[in-house]
Write an enzyme that holds these catalytic residues in place. Structure first.
Site, PDB file in Angstrom:
ATOM      1  N   GLN A 136      -4.669  -2.035   6.376  1.00 15.49           N
ATOM      2  CA  GLN A 136      -4.931  -0.936   5.433  1.00 15.49           C
ATOM      3  C   GLN A 136      -3.961  -1.027   4.267  1.00 15.49           C
ATOM      4  O   GLN A 136      -4.006  -0.218   3.361  1.00 15.49           O
ATOM      5  CB  GLN A 136      -4.718   0.408   6.145  1.00 15.49           C
ATOM      6  CG  GLN A 136      -5.681   0.634   7.285  1.00 15.49           C
ATOM      7  CD  GLN A 136      -5.222   1.811   8.143  1.00 15.49           C
ATOM      8  OE1 GLN A 136      -5.687   2.925   7.979  1.00 15.49           O
ATOM      9  NE2 GLN A 136      -4.328   1.568   9.061  1.00 15.49           N
TER      10      GLN A 136
ATOM     11  N   HIS B 249      -8.308  -1.643   2.181  1.00 14.07           N
ATOM     12  CA  HIS B 249      -8.070  -0.732   1.052  1.00 14.07           C
ATOM     13  C   HIS B 249      -7.718  -1.474  -0.228  1.00 14.07           C
ATOM     14  O   HIS B 249      -7.112  -0.906  -1.135  1.00 14.07           O
ATOM     15  CB  HIS B 249      -6.983   0.286   1.428  1.00 14.07           C
ATOM     16  CG  HIS B 249      -7.396   1.186   2.556  1.00 14.07           C
ATOM     17  ND1 HIS B 249      -6.524   1.943   3.288  1.00 14.07           N
ATOM     18  CD2 HIS B 249      -8.627   1.453   3.063  1.00 14.07           C
ATOM     19  CE1 HIS B 249      -7.198   2.630   4.215  1.00 14.07           C
ATOM     20  NE2 HIS B 249      -8.472   2.343   4.092  1.00 14.07           N
TER      21      HIS B 249
ATOM     22  N   CYS C  15     -12.264  -3.724 -14.026  1.00 10.11           N
ATOM     23  CA  CYS C  15     -13.138  -2.738 -14.656  1.00 10.11           C
ATOM     24  C   CYS C  15     -14.106  -2.211 -13.602  1.00 10.11           C
ATOM     25  O   CYS C  15     -14.720  -2.991 -12.868  1.00 10.11           O
ATOM     26  CB  CYS C  15     -13.907  -3.380 -15.804  1.00 10.11           C
ATOM     27  SG  CYS C  15     -15.209  -2.294 -16.435  1.00 10.11           S
TER      28      CYS C  15
ATOM     29  N   GLY D 202       1.820   0.001  13.522  1.00 10.88           N
ATOM     30  CA  GLY D 202       2.277   0.845  12.421  1.00 10.88           C
ATOM     31  C   GLY D 202       1.184   1.550  11.640  1.00 10.88           C
ATOM     32  O   GLY D 202       1.243   1.614  10.423  1.00 10.88           O
ATOM     33  N   SER D 203       0.216   2.097  12.368  1.00 14.65           N
ATOM     34  CA  SER D 203      -0.795   2.926  11.680  1.00 14.65           C
ATOM     35  C   SER D 203      -0.898   4.271  12.381  1.00 14.65           C
ATOM     36  O   SER D 203      -0.871   4.340  13.613  1.00 14.65           O
ATOM     37  CB  SER D 203      -2.164   2.238  11.682  1.00 14.65           C
ATOM     38  OG  SER D 203      -3.125   3.137  11.143  1.00 14.65           O
TER      39      SER D 203
ATOM     40  N   ASN E 274       3.693   1.851  17.704  1.00 21.64           N
ATOM     41  CA  ASN E 274       4.009   2.812  16.643  1.00 21.64           C
ATOM     42  C   ASN E 274       5.221   3.643  17.064  1.00 21.64           C
ATOM     43  O   ASN E 274       5.493   3.774  18.250  1.00 21.64           O
ATOM     44  CB  ASN E 274       2.799   3.732  16.401  1.00 21.64           C
ATOM     45  CG  ASN E 274       2.749   4.265  14.980  1.00 21.64           C
ATOM     46  OD1 ASN E 274       2.815   3.496  14.031  1.00 21.64           O
ATOM     47  ND2 ASN E 274       2.671   5.562  14.821  1.00 21.64           N
TER      48      ASN E 274
HETATM   49  P1  NAD Z   1       0.348   6.206   7.581  1.00 19.82           P
HETATM   50  O1  NAD Z   1       1.460   6.545   6.640  1.00 19.82           O
HETATM   51  O2  NAD Z   1      -0.687   7.222   7.851  1.00 19.82           O
HETATM   52  O3  NAD Z   1       0.982   5.858   9.028  1.00 19.82           O
HETATM   53  C1  NAD Z   1       2.034   4.985   9.233  1.00 19.82           C
HETATM   54  C2  NAD Z   1       2.420   5.111  10.695  1.00 19.82           C
HETATM   55  O4  NAD Z   1       3.426   4.149  10.961  1.00 19.82           O
HETATM   56  C3  NAD Z   1       2.985   6.485  11.064  1.00 19.82           C
HETATM   57  O5  NAD Z   1       2.428   6.894  12.295  1.00 19.82           O
HETATM   58  C4  NAD Z   1       4.499   6.241  11.180  1.00 19.82           C
HETATM   59  O6  NAD Z   1       5.100   7.049  12.151  1.00 19.82           O
HETATM   60  C5  NAD Z   1       4.522   4.792  11.621  1.00 19.82           C
HETATM   61  N1  NAD Z   1       5.703   4.042  11.222  1.00 19.82           N
HETATM   62  C6  NAD Z   1       6.291   3.996   9.995  1.00 19.82           C
HETATM   63  N2  NAD Z   1       7.295   3.094   9.988  1.00 19.82           N
HETATM   64  C7  NAD Z   1       7.361   2.587  11.247  1.00 19.82           C
HETATM   65  C8  NAD Z   1       8.197   1.631  11.874  1.00 19.82           C
HETATM   66  N3  NAD Z   1       9.158   0.996  11.204  1.00 19.82           N
HETATM   67  N4  NAD Z   1       7.990   1.355  13.173  1.00 19.82           N
HETATM   68  C9  NAD Z   1       7.028   2.003  13.872  1.00 19.82           C
HETATM   69  N5  NAD Z   1       6.192   2.897  13.327  1.00 19.82           N
HETATM   70  C10 NAD Z   1       6.357   3.188  12.033  1.00 19.82           C
HETATM   71  O7  NAD Z   1      -0.257   4.830   7.132  1.00 19.82           O
HETATM   72  P2  NAD Z   1      -1.635   4.160   7.539  1.00 19.82           P
HETATM   73  O8  NAD Z   1      -2.002   4.414   8.942  1.00 19.82           O
HETATM   74  O9  NAD Z   1      -1.614   2.770   7.022  1.00 19.82           O
HETATM   75  O10 NAD Z   1      -2.616   5.043   6.658  1.00 19.82           O
HETATM   76  C11 NAD Z   1      -3.431   4.488   5.890  1.00 19.82           C
HETATM   77  C12 NAD Z   1      -3.103   4.614   4.382  1.00 19.82           C
HETATM   78  O11 NAD Z   1      -1.762   4.292   3.969  1.00 19.82           O
HETATM   79  C13 NAD Z   1      -3.942   3.649   3.689  1.00 19.82           C
HETATM   80  O12 NAD Z   1      -4.654   4.321   2.696  1.00 19.82           O
HETATM   81  C14 NAD Z   1      -2.987   2.606   3.074  1.00 19.82           C
HETATM   82  O13 NAD Z   1      -3.610   1.987   2.000  1.00 19.82           O
HETATM   83  C15 NAD Z   1      -1.858   3.430   2.766  1.00 19.82           C
HETATM   84  N6  NAD Z   1      -0.522   2.864   2.473  1.00 19.82           N
HETATM   85  C16 NAD Z   1      -0.253   1.515   2.330  1.00 19.82           C
HETATM   86  C17 NAD Z   1       1.043   1.067   2.024  1.00 19.82           C
HETATM   87  C18 NAD Z   1       1.351  -0.413   1.903  1.00 19.82           C
HETATM   88  O14 NAD Z   1       0.547  -1.182   1.393  1.00 19.82           O
HETATM   89  N7  NAD Z   1       2.510  -0.865   2.377  1.00 19.82           N
HETATM   90  C19 NAD Z   1       2.070   1.990   1.870  1.00 19.82           C
HETATM   91  C20 NAD Z   1       1.755   3.367   2.001  1.00 19.82           C
HETATM   92  C21 NAD Z   1       0.464   3.770   2.330  1.00 19.82           C
END
Ligand code: NAD
Length: 258
Positions: free
Chosen positions: A107, A127, A135, A200-201, A226
């Site tokens: 994601q 994503h 564009c 990590g989601s 996670n």
């Molecule tokens: P989210 O922020 O919803 O969830 C991240 C999860 O990872 C959380 O449950 C958090 O507790 C956990 N977490 C964070 N750091 C951690 C670590 N070091 N070890 C263990 N767990 C850890 O993110 P998601 O699930 O990817 O939600 C999706 C949205 O976030 C998407 O739209 C995505 O595009 C976007 N996003 C992407 C980036 C990137 O490209 N790096 C950054 C921020 C958000």
């Protein structure tokens, strides 16, 4: 601090060893150790930006929301421009090299899986990717560095020079459809894998959050790694609670041949 116990790490390593078609699914939590904050944790971007204002519909219809969106993009870029893959990304790249996984579904929009060494064709970015600006009408590709320097100088982003359409980073906003073929490929990999490791989601954003269920219903083992609980923990075969960098490093040390 890892709270994962030795038995859980060994089980995960054993399942990776046994797997013939593993798939890794990642979220923003895999990149926090690289210095990119996730959205939902404290200090994340949702504390500074209102996600509802950044919807695709607002982007298309409201010039003020478009300006906020570009400000958000600029902030994302500032956070991401100098970052490097961390040990969790490197572990995922090693899993591909060892022939243990056939695809990475992410994601994330940061491109860190490819930077870590995963084959670009095997990384499915649900994503999109922040390193492209296109564009919305004719899909022409623009140089994001030029657009960012214009923004840094306080200029507005011009419309498309070819067709007059709106330019937008090639990332998926709320209310915008996911790239159809990428989603289809990701779903097919989940339906044909024998092990899905979610790293990590928060597993709350659909349709991506539906992938663990798809894999599980197709007979795969499901592992969730996670630091906090997720709504999909109840269907997982193994939940490892901890920091993903540390957990992935420990699992890699336990794999056959390591
Ligand atoms: P989210 O922020 O919803 O969830 C991240 C999860 O990872 C959380 O449950 C958090 O507790 C956990 N977490 C964070 N750091 C951690 C670590 N070091 N070890 C263990 N767990 C850890 O993110 P998601 O699930 O990817 O939600 C999706 C949205 O976030 C998407 O739209 C995505 O595009 C976007 N996003 C992407 C980036 C990137 O490209 N790096 C950054 C921020 C958000």
């Amino acid at each position: 601090m890892t709270t994962a116990n030795e038995e859980q790490l060994k089980t995960c390593a054993r399942w990776i060893n046994e797997s013939k078609r593993g798939v890794v699914f990642t979220g923003a939590g895999i990149s926090t150790e690289s210095g990119i904050p996730d959205f939902r944790s404290p200090g994340g971007l949702w504390e500074r930006f209102d996600p509802s204002e950044l919807s695709f519909q607002n982007f298309q219809s409201n010039p003020r929301s478009r300006r906020t969106y570009w400000e958000f993009y600029r902030e994302n870029w500032r956070l991401s421009k100098d970052v490097k893959p961390n040990r969790a990304h490197l572990a995922v790249a090693s899993l591909e090299k060892l022939g243990k996984i056939v695809a990475v579904i992410t994601q994330n929009i940061d491109g860190l899986h490819q930077a870590a060494g995963n084959t670009a064709e095997k990384v499915f970015e649900l994503h999109g990717n922040m390193w492209e600006v296109r564009c919305l009408s004719c899909n022409a590709l623009y140089d994001w560095e030029e657009i960012l320097s214009a923004l840094e100088e306080g200029k507005h982003v011009e419309d498309c020079g070819y067709c007059g359409g709106l330019l937008k980073p090639a990332t998926v906003s709320f209310g915008q459809s996911l790239p159809l073929q990428t989603l289809k490929d990701a779903q097919e990999y989940c339906m044909s894998c024998d092990l899905l490791i979610c790293i990590g989601s928060s597993l709350v954003v659909y349709p991506a959050a539906g992938l663990p269920e798809l894999a599980k219903n197709s007979g795969a083992r499901l592992v969730i790694i996670n630091r906090e609980s997720t709504p999909k923990d109840r269907i997982a075969d193994l939940v490892i609670r901890g920091e993903v960098g540390e957990v992935m490093s420990e699992i890699m040390n336990l794999l056959d041949g390591s």
